[in-house]
Design an enzyme around this catalytic site. Structure first.
Site, PDB file in Angstrom:
ATOM      1  N   ARG A 169       0.839  -1.202   0.000  1.00  0.00           N
ATOM      2  CA  ARG A 169       0.000   0.000   0.000  1.00  0.00           C
ATOM      3  C   ARG A 169       0.876   1.254   0.000  1.00  0.00           C
ATOM      4  O   ARG A 169       1.540   1.548   0.986  1.00  0.00           O
ATOM      5  CB  ARG A 169      -0.935   0.014   1.211  1.00  0.00           C
ATOM      6  CG  ARG A 169      -1.830   1.257   1.253  1.00  0.00           C
ATOM      7  CD  ARG A 169      -3.041   1.099   2.172  1.00  0.00           C
ATOM      8  NE  ARG A 169      -2.695   1.099   3.581  1.00  0.00           N
ATOM      9  CZ  ARG A 169      -3.598   1.173   4.564  1.00  0.00           C
ATOM     10  NH1 ARG A 169      -4.897   1.246   4.268  1.00  0.00           N
ATOM     11  NH2 ARG A 169      -3.216   1.143   5.827  1.00  0.00           N
ATOM     12  N   ASP A 453      -3.786   3.375  13.986  1.00  0.00           N
ATOM     13  CA  ASP A 453      -2.959   3.934  12.929  1.00  0.00           C
ATOM     14  C   ASP A 453      -3.482   5.327  12.603  1.00  0.00           C
ATOM     15  O   ASP A 453      -4.307   5.876  13.339  1.00  0.00           O
ATOM     16  CB  ASP A 453      -2.897   3.016  11.699  1.00  0.00           C
ATOM     17  CG  ASP A 453      -4.236   2.867  10.985  1.00  0.00           C
ATOM     18  OD1 ASP A 453      -5.202   3.592  11.324  1.00  0.00           O
ATOM     19  OD2 ASP A 453      -4.315   2.045  10.064  1.00  0.00           O
TER      20      ASP A 453
END
Length: 540
Positions: A169, A453
């Site tokens: 990603r 996150d």
């Protein structure tokens, strides 16, 4: 492969790193520079288009499926490209940053896929950007091991057949990489992450029987998917590998993208692998886009918004229906629990919640799901094994019973829950603790037994902003105000100081994190992304 001209890329304000010459080669930098020259102007136009669309939402407080793409949705004949063998079975995927220890543990975890994250689980220090690339290349050449200095424990890769397939990603379109510039203009972080990884590993992965596979974050429209598709077409031609080798899974983690799922798959269809339901960023996007839409768009505490909330259920069921209609994988959301080594009862309760969540996803037709910790892999695997058996996926389950109207996706007031004072405290706690770690270069942080996150920090600060601007009254009679947020933040800072001690407090970035959280939570002008002002303060 095309013969590259000398790269116009300049490496700016960056300390030399061990082995950076293996990543920042002249041919690789020339490739990244060419990506920048060809695609950054379109990236800039699409970012401007995001702002225009947000202004329209502010005016109308509504969204709808696009009339101009109705023909694509109505055409039942098209499908995405057939899935490569390495991505047929994605029943459990583990996520995490690309540091050396995580790289080994994720690949060894027993999950079918590892989302190797240069985005929300990674603070974009130059060291993380460059050495993350080194670690992935080392993993593919089996030139990787790790010894923990504190425990003395050593880590090494299992046999190749037991390793997870990597889906990498890159950063979202909105983030730049300040350390790589062309004539003083920073290169988009997405093109840096994608370009370096693709250039060094595309052929290597093909030789291993896999390929360059990507997760695409923060996508807001099918035009942004079209841009990625054009990047893939150019990149494959540039290095001389067959068109369609790249596979991309798009995170549907913005409210606008939820209205364009079919169009996103259509734009990427030669390279599309699936869609993923990204919960926290999705909620963040709802707040961001409908922040001035009045009381009916005010979200309750983030932990009260489960995937069974009516508007979240509409989103996930539409995603499964859309993917399977077009032959793509539907990947479910994150189980973020971090098991406790000290409290078996906490683990028991949390594991049951994880199991129920994964049972629901498998039962709804998802082909796989995410976990944040290796200990959760067997739990999620059991849920999907019960439904899939020996089948690699359940794309044959078309979910033709699903019918979602445009209004269903933004029926926030269908959820019978309200913001609470403990919810405000939690948002402040998570915000300060996460931002402090991020400023130290950590993007995935265990806080209160959950893996947090950047997405969870975004929803935390967004909820503080929304509750204050909506004049929310909590159950204890207090009103959400800037003064109350400052009071709660000051108390949390004092609690952290007492918890960790003066020495550790002074060594950290606690005051800086406190100030940054209040800045983005209280500023009248809502910052599009917390990571933009935070990146200006990030060292390295």
């Amino acid at each position: 492969m095309s013969a590259p001209a000398p790269s116009p890329l300049a490496i700016v304000d960056a300390e030399p790193l061990p082995r950076q010459e293996e990543v920042l080669t002249e041919p690789a930098l020339a490739f990244v520079a060419e990506l920048h020259r060809r695609f950054t102007p379109r990236r800039d136009e699409l970012l401007a288009r995001r702002a225009e669309r947000r202004a329209e939402i502010a005016r109308t407080s509504s969204l709808d499926f696009l009339p101009e793409t109705a023909a694509i949705r109505a055409d039942d004949s098209w499908r995405v490209a057939p899935c490569p063998p390495a991505l047929q079975d994605r029943r459990v995927e583990i996520t995490g940053p690309t540091d050396r220890k995580m790289t080994i543990n994720a690949l060894n975890s027993g999950a079918r896929v590892w989302l190797a994250d240069f985005e929300d689980a990674s603070a974009p220090t130059w060291e993380n950007v460059v050495l993350g690339q080194v670690n992935l290349s080392d993993a593919y050449t089996r030139n990787i091991d790790f010894t923990d200095e504190r425990s003395g424990k050593s880590y090494a890769l299992k046999d190749a057949a037991e390793l997870a397939t990597v889906v990498m990603r890159p950063r979202g379109w909105h983030l730049n990489e300040r350390h790589l510039q062309v004539e003083g203009v920073p290169v988009p972080g997405a093109l840096v992450d994608f370009g370096l990884y693709f250039f060094h590993n595309a052929q290597r992965l093909l030789d291993l029987g896999k390929g360059p596979y990507f997760y695409l974050p923060k996508t807001e429209s099918h035009l942004e998917a079209r841009l990625w598709n054009d990047v893939f077409v150019f990149a494959q031609e540039y290095v001389g590998i067959p068109q369609g080798t790249v596979r991309a899974t798009v995170l549907i983690e913005t409210i606008t993208a939820a209205y364009e799922m079919e169009e996103i798959l259509y734009e990427l269809h030669d390279h599309a692998s699936g869609l993923n339901a990204g919960r926290w960023d999705y909620l963040f996007s709802i707040v961001k886009n409908f922040r001035d839409g009045g009381a009916k768009f005010v979200l309750p505490d983030r932990n009260a918004v489960t995937m069974t909330a009516p508007f979240m259920r509409a989103y996930t069921e539409l995603l499964v229906r859309t993917c399977h209609k077009r032959g793509a994988h539907a990947i479910g959301g994150m189980a973020a629990f971090i098991p406790s080594r000290r409290d078996a009862e906490v683990n028991k309760v949390a594991f049951e919640k994880v199991r129920a969540d994964k049972d629901r996803e498998a039962g709804d037709g998802f082909d796989g799901s995410w976990v944040a910790h290796p200990d959760l892999v067997p739990i999620a695997m059991e849920s999907f094994d019960k439904v899939l058996g020996d089948k690699p996926n359940q794309k044959d389950r078309l979910r033709e019973d699903v019918h979602v109207e445009a209004a269903d996706l933004i029926a926030i007031d269908s959820l019978d829950a309200r913001p609470t004072y403990p919810g405000l405290i939690n948002a402040v706690q998570v915000g300060i603790r996460y931002i402090e770690a991020w400023l130290r270069g950590l993007g995935a942080v265990a806080i209160f037994n959950l893996m947090e996150d950047a997405a969870t920090a975004e929803i935390s600060r967004s909820q503080i902003w929304q509750w204050i601007n909506a004049g929310v009254e909590f159950e204890n009679g207090e009103h959400a105000t800037p003064e109350l947020a400052r009071k709660v933040a000051a108390e949390e800072l004092a609690n952290i100081r007492a918890e960790i001690g003066e020495e550790a407090f002074a060594a950290g970035h606690w005051q800086q994190a406190h100030d940054l959280l209040l800045e983005v939570s209280l500023d009248e002008d809502y910052a599009d992304f917390l990571t933009l002002p935070a990146y200006e303060q990030l060292k390295g």
